[in-house]
Design a protein around this motif. Structure first.
Motif, PDB file in Angstrom:
ATOM      1  N   ARG A  15       0.818  -1.207   0.000  1.00 42.80           N
ATOM      2  CA  ARG A  15       0.000   0.000   0.000  1.00 42.80           C
ATOM      3  C   ARG A  15       0.853   1.259   0.000  1.00 42.80           C
ATOM      4  O   ARG A  15       0.547   2.220  -0.680  1.00 42.80           O
ATOM      5  CB  ARG A  15      -0.937  -0.008   1.210  1.00 42.80           C
ATOM      6  N   SER A  16       1.932   1.275   0.782  1.00 42.68           N
ATOM      7  CA  SER A  16       2.755   2.482   0.818  1.00 42.68           C
ATOM      8  C   SER A  16       3.634   2.579  -0.420  1.00 42.68           C
ATOM      9  O   SER A  16       4.102   3.656  -0.764  1.00 42.68           O
ATOM     10  CB  SER A  16       3.639   2.497   2.070  1.00 42.68           C
ATOM     11  N   LEU A  17       3.864   1.452  -1.087  1.00 43.04           N
ATOM     12  CA  LEU A  17       4.676   1.463  -2.291  1.00 43.04           C
ATOM     13  C   LEU A  17       3.847   1.948  -3.465  1.00 43.04           C
ATOM     14  O   LEU A  17       2.847   1.347  -3.829  1.00 43.04           O
ATOM     15  CB  LEU A  17       5.210   0.057  -2.588  1.00 43.04           C
ATOM     16  N   GLN A  18       4.252   3.061  -4.038  1.00 45.20           N
ATOM     17  CA  GLN A  18       3.618   3.534  -5.257  1.00 45.20           C
ATOM     18  C   GLN A  18       4.208   2.723  -6.401  1.00 45.20           C
ATOM     19  O   GLN A  18       5.353   2.906  -6.806  1.00 45.20           O
ATOM     20  CB  GLN A  18       3.885   5.027  -5.473  1.00 45.20           C
ATOM     21  N   LEU A  19       3.417   1.781  -6.912  1.00 46.84           N
ATOM     22  CA  LEU A  19       3.936   0.855  -7.903  1.00 46.84           C
ATOM     23  C   LEU A  19       4.333   1.584  -9.173  1.00 46.84           C
ATOM     24  O   LEU A  19       3.689   2.548  -9.588  1.00 46.84           O
ATOM     25  CB  LEU A  19       2.887  -0.218  -8.226  1.00 46.84           C
ATOM     26  N   GLY A  20       5.362   1.110  -9.773  1.00 52.49           N
ATOM     27  CA  GLY A  20       5.821   1.691 -11.021  1.00 52.49           C
ATOM     28  C   GLY A  20       7.040   0.950 -11.504  1.00 52.49           C
ATOM     29  O   GLY A  20       7.603   0.104 -10.801  1.00 52.49           O
ATOM     30  N   TYR A  21       7.458   1.250 -12.711  1.00 53.18           N
ATOM     31  CA  TYR A  21       8.630   0.590 -13.278  1.00 53.18           C
ATOM     32  C   TYR A  21       9.669   1.650 -13.595  1.00 53.18           C
ATOM     33  O   TYR A  21       9.399   2.597 -14.335  1.00 53.18           O
ATOM     34  CB  TYR A  21       8.255  -0.179 -14.547  1.00 53.18           C
ATOM     35  N   SER A  25      18.027   1.592 -17.249  1.00 49.36           N
ATOM     36  CA  SER A  25      19.043   2.518 -17.727  1.00 49.36           C
ATOM     37  C   SER A  25      19.039   3.837 -16.958  1.00 49.36           C
ATOM     38  O   SER A  25      19.917   4.668 -17.128  1.00 49.36           O
ATOM     39  CB  SER A  25      18.822   2.814 -19.222  1.00 49.36           C
ATOM     40  N   ARG A  26      18.032   4.004 -16.087  1.00 47.77           N
ATOM     41  CA  ARG A  26      17.930   5.243 -15.319  1.00 47.77           C
ATOM     42  C   ARG A  26      18.955   5.248 -14.183  1.00 47.77           C
ATOM     43  O   ARG A  26      19.119   4.245 -13.480  1.00 47.77           O
ATOM     44  CB  ARG A  26      16.511   5.362 -14.753  1.00 47.77           C
ATOM     45  N   VAL A  27      19.612   6.351 -14.005  1.00 48.68           N
ATOM     46  CA  VAL A  27      20.578   6.482 -12.920  1.00 48.68           C
ATOM     47  C   VAL A  27      19.821   6.735 -11.623  1.00 48.68           C
ATOM     48  O   VAL A  27      19.024   7.669 -11.534  1.00 48.68           O
ATOM     49  CB  VAL A  27      21.558   7.634 -13.187  1.00 48.68           C
ATOM     50  N   PRO A  64      21.258  -7.284 -12.846  1.00 49.85           N
ATOM     51  CA  PRO A  64      20.097  -6.463 -13.225  1.00 49.85           C
ATOM     52  C   PRO A  64      19.507  -5.748 -12.014  1.00 49.85           C
ATOM     53  O   PRO A  64      19.226  -6.359 -10.991  1.00 49.85           O
ATOM     54  CB  PRO A  64      19.106  -7.493 -13.790  1.00 49.85           C
ATOM     55  N   VAL A  65      19.375  -4.454 -12.112  1.00 50.46           N
ATOM     56  CA  VAL A  65      18.786  -3.640 -11.048  1.00 50.46           C
ATOM     57  C   VAL A  65      17.442  -3.141 -11.563  1.00 50.46           C
ATOM     58  O   VAL A  65      17.379  -2.476 -12.597  1.00 50.46           O
ATOM     59  CB  VAL A  65      19.695  -2.456 -10.675  1.00 50.46           C
ATOM     60  N   VAL A  66      16.385  -3.462 -10.860  1.00 48.53           N
ATOM     61  CA  VAL A  66      15.038  -3.135 -11.324  1.00 48.53           C
ATOM     62  C   VAL A  66      14.361  -2.230 -10.316  1.00 48.53           C
ATOM     63  O   VAL A  66      14.309  -2.545  -9.116  1.00 48.53           O
ATOM     64  CB  VAL A  66      14.199  -4.406 -11.539  1.00 48.53           C
ATOM     65  N   ALA A 136      13.302  -5.157 -20.576  1.00 48.81           N
ATOM     66  CA  ALA A 136      12.739  -4.034 -21.324  1.00 48.81           C
ATOM     67  C   ALA A 136      13.052  -2.716 -20.632  1.00 48.81           C
ATOM     68  O   ALA A 136      13.261  -2.673 -19.416  1.00 48.81           O
ATOM     69  CB  ALA A 136      11.232  -4.201 -21.481  1.00 48.81           C
ATOM     70  N   ASP A 137      13.051  -1.661 -21.402  1.00 47.86           N
ATOM     71  CA  ASP A 137      13.386  -0.352 -20.868  1.00 47.86           C
ATOM     72  C   ASP A 137      12.167   0.421 -20.392  1.00 47.86           C
ATOM     73  O   ASP A 137      12.300   1.406 -19.680  1.00 47.86           O
ATOM     74  CB  ASP A 137      14.118   0.476 -21.939  1.00 47.86           C
ATOM     75  N   HIS A 138      10.958  -0.023 -20.759  1.00 47.80           N
ATOM     76  CA  HIS A 138       9.760   0.762 -20.484  1.00 47.80           C
ATOM     77  C   HIS A 138       8.726   0.037 -19.638  1.00 47.80           C
ATOM     78  O   HIS A 138       7.730   0.624 -19.242  1.00 47.80           O
ATOM     79  CB  HIS A 138       9.112   1.185 -21.806  1.00 47.80           C
ATOM     80  N   GLU A 139       8.936  -1.252 -19.373  1.00 46.92           N
ATOM     81  CA  GLU A 139       7.985  -2.013 -18.573  1.00 46.92           C
ATOM     82  C   GLU A 139       8.694  -3.226 -17.990  1.00 46.92           C
ATOM     83  O   GLU A 139       9.795  -3.590 -18.433  1.00 46.92           O
ATOM     84  CB  GLU A 139       6.795  -2.476 -19.418  1.00 46.92           C
TER      85      GLU A 139
END
Length: 281
Positions: A15-21, A25-27, A64-66, A136-139
Motif C-alpha cells: 500500500r505504501s509502495l507507489q507501484l511503477g517501473y 538505464s535510469r541512474v 540487473p537492477v530493477v 525491457a526499458d519501459h515495462e
C-alpha cells in the motif's frame, strides 16, 4: 458475510509502495532505496529493516537492477545478490521469518522484490527460440531480441474458500501441514475456467461436498513464489465429506468452540476463519 464497513487489510498488501517501473538505464537518484534478494531470501539489518541506501552497495554492471516503485517518494530498487557473504550486522532471511518482525508495508515490498527477482532468474532465455532475453526499458518484461517474444512476470491465481454450515465450518488438512493443523480449502485456477468454477471444482475434488451462495471475500498476494490468493465464503449445500487422499488427508466440521490448530495470522486462510469466529460473538 462480512459487514460492509469491514475492511480486510491482509499481510503482503503493498500500500505504501507507489507501484511503477523504473528503467534499468535510469541512474538512481540520491536517497534511492535498495532491497537485496538472494535465492528467495531478503537481506535485513539487525533491526530487520529491508531497506538499504542504494549508494551503500557496489553493484556489478552484470547484475540487473530493477526499480519496483517509490516508497515515501523515494525510488526503490531490487537487485538479486549472486551469493556474496552478508556484511556484519546483516543476514538473509526468508519471507516467513519476516512475518513477526516487520510491518505489513515492508512485508509487501519484500514479497514484491522476491517475485521480481524470481521472474528475472527464470526468464533469462526465450521459451520460443532459446535466445538470451533482455530486460525491457519501459515495462517489467523480458524481451527476446531474435523472435520478439515478450515475457511478463508470472502470476498464478488460486482460490481459497471457507465453507460454512450455520455455526460450524469445514476445515481440512494437507499432508504437508504441521502436525494437527487444519485450514480452509484452496487450489489453483485451471486454464479455461472462471474463479467461481474453480471454487466449486476444488471443493468437489478435495472434500466431495456441494456448496452454494459463493461470495467474494478478499484477496492476498502470496509470493511463494508467485500466487494471488482469491478468497471466498460459501454455504454448505449437501453431501458427505469424501477426501481425495492426495491433496487432503483429513477433513471435518468444526464448531467455533472447538477449532484445531490454525494457519498463522499473516495468512488469508486465518483471516477467513477469524472472520467466521467474530460472527459468533
Amino acid at each position: 458475510m462480512r459487514s460492509e464497513d469491514t475492511v480486510f487489510q491482509p499481510h503482503y498488501a503493498v500500500r505504501s509502495l507507489q507501484l511503477g517501473y523504473l528503467s534499468p538505464s535510469r541512474v538512481p537518484e540520491a536517497g534511492a532505496l535498495l532491497v537485496i534478494v538472494h535465492e528467495g531470501q531478503v537481506l535485513v539489518d539487525d533491526r530487520h529493516s529491508i531497506f538499504f541506501p542504494f549508494a551503500s552497495r557496489q553493484i556489478p554492471a552484470t547484475d540487473p537492477v530493477v526499480g519496483i516503485g517509490w516508497v515515501d517518494d523515494r525510488p526503490c530498487y531490487v537487485v538479486a545478490d549472486p551469493g556474496t557473504p552478508a556484511q556484519p550486522g546483516t543476514r538473509f532471511v526468508g519471507l516467513r521469518e519476516l512475518f513477526n518482525h516487520v510491518d505489513e508495508e515492508s512485508l509487501g515490498i519484500a514479497g514484491r522484490a522476491v517475485q521480481v527477482t524470481e521472474f528475472l532468474a527464470t526468464r533469462r532465455f526465450c521459451g520460443r527460440c532459446g535466445a538470451a532475453t533482455a530486460l525491457a526499458d519501459h515495462e517489467l518484461s523480458m524481451v527476446c531480441p531474435v523472435c520478439g517474444q515478450i515475457e511478463y512476470p508470472r502470476l498464478s491465481p488460486a482460490i481459497i474458500v471457507l465453507i460454512r454450515d450455520n455455526d460450524r465450518c469445514l476445515l481440512a488438512r494437507s499432508p504437508r501441514f504441521p502436525e494437527g493443523m487444519y485450514s480452509v480449502i484452496a487450489g489453483f485456477v485451471e486454464p479455461g475456467e472462471t474463479i467461481e468454477h474453480a471454487v466449486h471444482r476444488e471443493v468437489q475434488e478435495e472434500v466431495g461436498v456441494r456448496i452454494r451462495s459463493v461470495q467474494y471475500w478478499g484477496s492476498q498476494p502470496w509470493p511463494f513464489p508467485n500466487s494471488l490468493m482469491i478468497g471466498f465464503t460459501a454455504e454448505y449445500a449437501g453431501g458427505q465429506i469424501a477426501i481425495d487422499n492426495r491433496e487432503i488427508e483429513a477433513a471435518a466440521w468444526f464448531g467455533r468452540d472447538r477449532l484445531p490448530r490454525l494457519p498463522g495470522p499473516t495468512s488469508i486462510a486465518y483471516a477467513l476463519i477469524n472472520d467466521f469466529l467474530k460472527e459468533g460473538r
